[in-house]
Each structure stands twice: as structure tokens, then as C-alpha cells.
Scaffold this motif. Structure first.
Motif, PDB file in Angstrom:
ATOM      1  N   LEU A  69     -40.657   3.197  38.785  1.00 19.98           N
ATOM      2  CA  LEU A  69     -39.348   3.286  38.149  1.00 19.98           C
ATOM      3  C   LEU A  69     -39.456   3.137  36.644  1.00 19.98           C
ATOM      4  O   LEU A  69     -38.779   3.846  35.876  1.00 19.98           O
ATOM      5  CB  LEU A  69     -38.419   2.209  38.723  1.00 19.98           C
ATOM      6  CG  LEU A  69     -37.986   2.389  40.180  1.00 19.98           C
ATOM      7  CD1 LEU A  69     -37.212   1.160  40.663  1.00 19.98           C
ATOM      8  CD2 LEU A  69     -37.118   3.635  40.328  1.00 19.98           C
ATOM      9  N   SER A 124     -40.833   6.314  35.205  1.00 17.47           N
ATOM     10  CA  SER A 124     -39.807   7.358  35.207  1.00 17.47           C
ATOM     11  C   SER A 124     -38.795   7.131  34.086  1.00 17.47           C
ATOM     12  O   SER A 124     -38.384   8.068  33.397  1.00 17.47           O
ATOM     13  CB  SER A 124     -39.084   7.369  36.558  1.00 17.47           C
ATOM     14  OG  SER A 124     -39.981   7.640  37.611  1.00 17.47           O
ATOM     15  N   GLY A 125     -38.403   5.856  33.883  1.00 13.13           N
ATOM     16  CA  GLY A 125     -37.466   5.569  32.801  1.00 13.13           C
ATOM     17  C   GLY A 125     -38.039   5.895  31.437  1.00 13.13           C
ATOM     18  O   GLY A 125     -37.347   6.449  30.570  1.00 13.13           O
ATOM     19  N   LEU A 161     -36.529   8.644  28.809  1.00 12.94           N
ATOM     20  CA  LEU A 161     -36.217   8.302  27.420  1.00 12.94           C
ATOM     21  C   LEU A 161     -37.026   9.156  26.451  1.00 12.94           C
ATOM     22  O   LEU A 161     -36.516   9.571  25.399  1.00 12.94           O
ATOM     23  CB  LEU A 161     -36.496   6.825  27.174  1.00 12.94           C
ATOM     24  CG  LEU A 161     -35.544   5.838  27.879  1.00 12.94           C
ATOM     25  CD1 LEU A 161     -36.012   4.402  27.656  1.00 12.94           C
ATOM     26  CD2 LEU A 161     -34.131   6.013  27.355  1.00 12.94           C
TER      27      LEU A 161
END
Length: 544
Positions: free
Chosen positions: A390, A393-394, A398
Motif C-alpha cells: 500500500l 502504491s501511494g 503521488l
């Protein structure tokens, strides 16, 4: 369903007296799906020309008197006989499906010609319901149930339109129609729950009602989602106008009770699932219910969808619960397009709802943590990998977003200022809340050339700049160097056509009068043709 699970279900049904003691598993059809598909395709290809020819031969008979009723009734009767037969060739069985559609269409034309709208839709709904009962095909019963739900909603809409001036609000009338459709669906489910007594062969009819009401409920969920309007980001992808969404904005002053009803329905759904699962009676479950109730007040179609999702989940109809969840997510996304609320207000509501859900999830997780055992170590290791995924992926999201922002800021900072004249647009669509439509002045030859060819890359427009920076469109760029004073601007696909960067200008609520004097669009254009719309100017080229 697995064989063992089906055997357990059969044993439970026999023990409860729902099925006879000699009941056994149904014999699966030995028809491979490619054979069924090809046979169905052949049947449709053979049936449609015959039906068209029949319509041409009987044109005068069909158009006058009872011809449409006779043709529709005969086709429906023949289709029912074929579909109820136990030993019928697959090709003949598939021929009955287009006959069923054409028969229903013929009756629909007859009712439209001779009957009031509301009565015609109601009778067609009753016919579809009767067909679903007598045709022993679950998939066909589901489709007929969906048709019945749509017809019932249309009957409600047309009946309310002609009955009383109170329902002259189109948004309220449609809202009532779809909720009335859900009420009748709930009554059908209540009838199904009682279908296990003596006398009338209730279990068989209960099975028919299951497929029928499934399609009916799916149609109602789709209708409520459609009534709510376009969802966030979907509207931008398909180019839907922001002013075409009903929601709260289209409801008149005397319709203020609608949000209250929606909130009450959502609360009823919360009560229903809390009675089904004791774990939801905790404070976290109450907080979740409160968030849904508040959102349902803002979104008049959400309350009924939440109640339908709660009922489907409580009765373990997981496919219907998933469909209701999808409809609910769509309806929440429509909040963005409700122009009666300021954008900052809408963002605050959704931000508060998201923050509340995040806090509730964290609090519930903290409460459940002491219950974990040492055996959960592999689970924690898996959870660490999931968190890393996660996080990665973040970071990727961004990075992509900030790279796009950096590219646009570079165009704004280093691009050449270019002014393009605005062409007239429909004055009824000029101002729509915080949204103004734009139409740039391109020659008819350029527009015709853009419309005439299918392009797999973005075309570029060549313009000539005068001393003031005002652009005169010349032609589409076909390669090669540009002459002195010429500039190329990349076009953007929108609503099935090519536009100059954008066809809209968004502004803060309450500033519509400020932008009515706009006569030019101000762009920043990079050397490679990438461009951004950065402002609007008046007839004297002064920034607005």
C-alpha cells in the motif's frame, strides 16, 4: 454451489417440509456452452428476418384494429408453450426468445396506441410478471423481473404526472416512482417469506419470485443511480454536462421531506443489519450507520439503496448486496455534480465522512487487537507486506500526480501567451453554477476536416499570432516547419470531437457575472504544442 453443500440444503429443505422426501438434485444439462451459444445465435439470425417479413405481409392487419393484440398474444403464447416444454430441440427453444420480445413489443405498441400511458405500462408489467411465473427459466425470469420493475416505475411516473399538480416536479415524481417500485418489490419478498404453507404450491412460486424480484431489485437500483445523475470522474470521462443531474438541486421547496425520508430509510437499514449481526451493535457500527444516514440526507436516492443493501446482506443474497453497494458508490459520487452546494461545502462533507470512517476503523481495530493470539504471527507478517505494498502504491500515485503537476506548471511558467477568440455558445448553457461552457472560434474548414477523419493521435492546430498575441486559426499541422509568427496548439478529445484544450471554465460560486464579459481564452503554449487554459479576457484583452 458444490455438491456437498447442495445435498445439505436439500436435506434441510426436506426436514422443514419444503420439499418432498423423494427430492433429489436437478440433473444438469449436458449442453456445452459453445453449442448453446452458436445455436442461440443461429436461432436469432433465422428468427428476426422471418419476423420482419411477417410484419411486412401483415402490415395493414397489424396497424388497424386488434391486429397488434392478436399478433402479440399469439407470439407470447407460442413462446410460453415452447419454453415450458421439457423435450424440445435447443434451436426451437432459442427461437422462442425473439418471439417473446417481439410479442411483448407488439402489445406495447398496441397499448401505446389505444391506452393511457399509466394503464398501458401497468398492464405490460402485469404481463411480464405473469410470464416470469409461468416460464421455468431462472435467467429469463430475472430479465422479465427487470422489465417488470422498469414498467412499474414508468407507470408510477406517468400516473403521477397526470394525477395531481403536486407532482409537477419531475425530480420528485421520478424519485417517488423508483421508491414505489422498491415498495412493491418488498411486498413480493414478503409474499415469498410466507410461501411455505399448505394448499397452494407455494415453494414453486417462491422460487419463481426469487428470480423475478432479483431482476426487479436490480432495475430499481439502476433506476435510482440513473436518477441521481453522473458520478464523479465518470462524467469527465464521457463528457456529461454538469447541469443535467437531478439530485437535491432539482427538488422544489415543498420537497424538503425527501432528504428526511432518505435518512430514515438508511437508519432502517442500519437497524436491520444490527439485528442480523450482533457485532454491528458496537459503537463502531453505530458510527458507520450515522455516517450513512448523514450522507443519505444529502443524497436522496442513497437511503433506499442502503436499505436494499442491508436487506440483501441480511438474507445472504450477496450478489444483490454487491449490486446495491455499487449503486451506492455511484450515488455518493454524484454529490460532486450537485451545483446547489458550494464545492468547498461538498468537499468538507465528504472529507468529514471519510475521516469519520477512518477513525472508526482505527478504533475498531484497536478494540480487536487484544483478542489476537500468538498464532496470528504469520497473519501479521502478511499484513506487513500488504502495508508495504500500500505504501509503494501511494508513493507511485503521488509521484505520477506530482510529475503531471510539474509538467503543467512548467507550461504555465515557460509557455508563450496565446489568446484565442471565443465563439458564441447556446446562452442557456453559458452559465451553469460554477461552470461556463467555452467554444473557440475555429473555421468551418478546420472543423470539417477534424470530423471527417478518424485519428489515433492528437492533431495540432496551426495559428498565426499578431502583435497582441491574438491567434488566427490557419490549418491542421501536417508536419514540416512553421512559418514566422505561427504556432501549433495540441487539440484534446472531448464529447466525441476535438476541442482546443478544454470546452469549460470553472470558477468559484457566485462569480458568474464576472465571467460573462469573456471574449478571449488565454493559453500558455509550449514549443511542442502542449497548452493549458489559464484565464479569460474581455473584448479589450484585459484579464478578468
Amino acid at each position: 454451489m458444490s455438491t456437498d453443500r447442495l445435498d445439505r440444503v436439500l436435506q434441510s429443505a426436506v426436514a422443514a417440509g419444503l420439499l418432498p422426501a423423494a427430492a433429489d438434485r436437478p440433473v444438469q444439462e449436458g449442453r456445452p456452452w459453445p453449442v448453446v451459444l452458436l445455436t442461440a445465435l443461429g436461432a436469432w439470425l433465422a428468427a428476426l428476418p422471418l419476423l420482419v417479413m411477417l410484419g411486412m405481409l401483415l402490415g395493414d392487419v397489424i396497424q388497424r384494429g386488434v391486429g397488434l393484440y392478436l399478433v402479440g398474444g399469439l407470439l407470447l403464447g407460442g413462446a410460453v408453450v415452447v419454453l415450458r416444454a421439457r423435450a424440445v430441440p435447443l434451436f426451437v427453444e432459442q427461437l422462442a426468445v425473439p418471439a417473446l420480445l417481439v410479442g411483448g413489443g407488439a402489445l406495447g405498441m398496441a397499448f401505446d396506441r389505444d391506452w393511457p400511458d399509466a394503464a398501458g405500462f401497468a398492464v405490460l408489467a402485469a404481463i411480464a410478471c405473469g410470464l416470469a411465473i409461468v416460464i421455468p427459466r431462472p435467467w429469463l425470469r430475472t430479465l422479465l423481473g427487470a422489465a417488470c420493475g422498469v414498467l412499474v416505475a414508468l407507470a408510477w411516473q406517468t400516473g403521477l404526472r397526470s394525477s395531481w399538480d403536486l407532482w409537477s416536479s419531475g425530480a420528485l415524481r421520478d424519485w417517488l416512482a423508483w421508491h414505489g417500485c422498491l415498495v412493491l418489490c418488498a411486498l413480493a419478498h414478503g409474499l415469498q417469506w410466507r410461501a411455505h404453507g399448505a394448499g397452494w404450491p407455494r415453494p414453486r412460486h417462491a422460487a419463481a419470485l426469487e428470480s423475478l424480484t432479483a431482476g426487479w431489485l436490480l432495475a430499481a437500483l439502476a433506476g435510482l443511480a440513473f436518477w441521481s445523475g453522473m458520478s464523479f470522474l465518470v462524467g469527465a470521462s464521457v463528457g456529461a454536462g454538469a447541469g443535467s443531474h437531478p439530485g437535491v438541486a432539482s427538488l422544489r421547496g415543498h420537497d424538503a421531506v425527501v432528504p428526511v425520508i432518505s435518512a430514515v430509510l438508511a437508519a432502517a437499514g442500519a437497524v436491520l443489519v444490527s439485528r442480523r449481526w450482533a457485532s454491528l451493535r458496537q459503537p463502531a457500527g453505530g458510527g458507520l450507520a450515522l455516517v450513512l444516514v448523514v450522507l443519505s440526507w444529502f443524497l436522496p436516492a442513497l437511503g433506499a439503496v442502503v436499505l436494499a443493501m442491508a436487506y440483501a446482506a441480511a438474507t445472504q443474497r450477496w450478489a444483490l448486496a454487491t449490486a446495491a453497494a455499487v449503486a451506492g458508490a455511484w450515488i455518493v459520487g454524484t454529490f460532486y455534480y450537485q451545483l446547489s452546494w458550494p464545492l468547498a461545502y461538498k468537499a468538507g462533507v465528504l472529507l468529514a465522512a471519510g475521516a469519520a470512517l477512518a477513525l472508526l476503523a482505527a478504533w475498531a481495530r484497536h478494540r480487536l487487537r487484544p483478542q489476537a493470539t500468538q498464532a496470528a504471527a504469520p497473519v501479521r507478517s502478511t499484513w506487513r507486506r500488504e502495508r508495504l505494498g500500500l505504501l509503494a502504491s501511494g508513493v507511485a500515485v503521488l509521484a505520477v500526480a506530482n510529475i503531471g503537476i510539474w509538467q503543467k506548471e512548467s507550461v504555465i511558467a515557460h509557455g508563450q501567451p496565446v489568446l484565442v477568440a471565443l465563439a458564441p455558445v447556446d446562452p442557456r448553457s453559458l452559465m451553469q453554477g460554477d461552470y461556463m461552457r467555452l467554444n473557440f472560434d475555429l473555421s468551418s474548414e478546420i472543423v470539417a476536416q477534424l470530423d471527417a477523419e478518424v485519428r489515433y493521435h492528437r492533431p495540432q492546430l496551426v495559428v498565426r499570432l499578431d502583435a497582441r498575441g491574438v491567434a488566427t486559426p490557419l490549418r491542421l499541422h501536417s508536419g514540416g516547419p512553421l512559418a514566422a509568427g505561427e504556432k501549433r496548439i495540441e487539440l484534446t478529445p472531448k464529447n466525441g470531437r476535438w476541442v482546443l484544450v478544454s470546452d469549460a471554465w470553472f470558477f468559484e460560486e457566485g462569480d458568474a457575472a464576472r465571467w460573462q464579459a469573456a471574449r478571449y481564452g488565454e493559453f500558455r503554449v509550449a514549443e511542442d504544442g502542449r497548452a493549458l487554459l489559464v484565464g479569460l479576457r474581455d473584448a479589450q484583452l484585459k484579464p478578468l
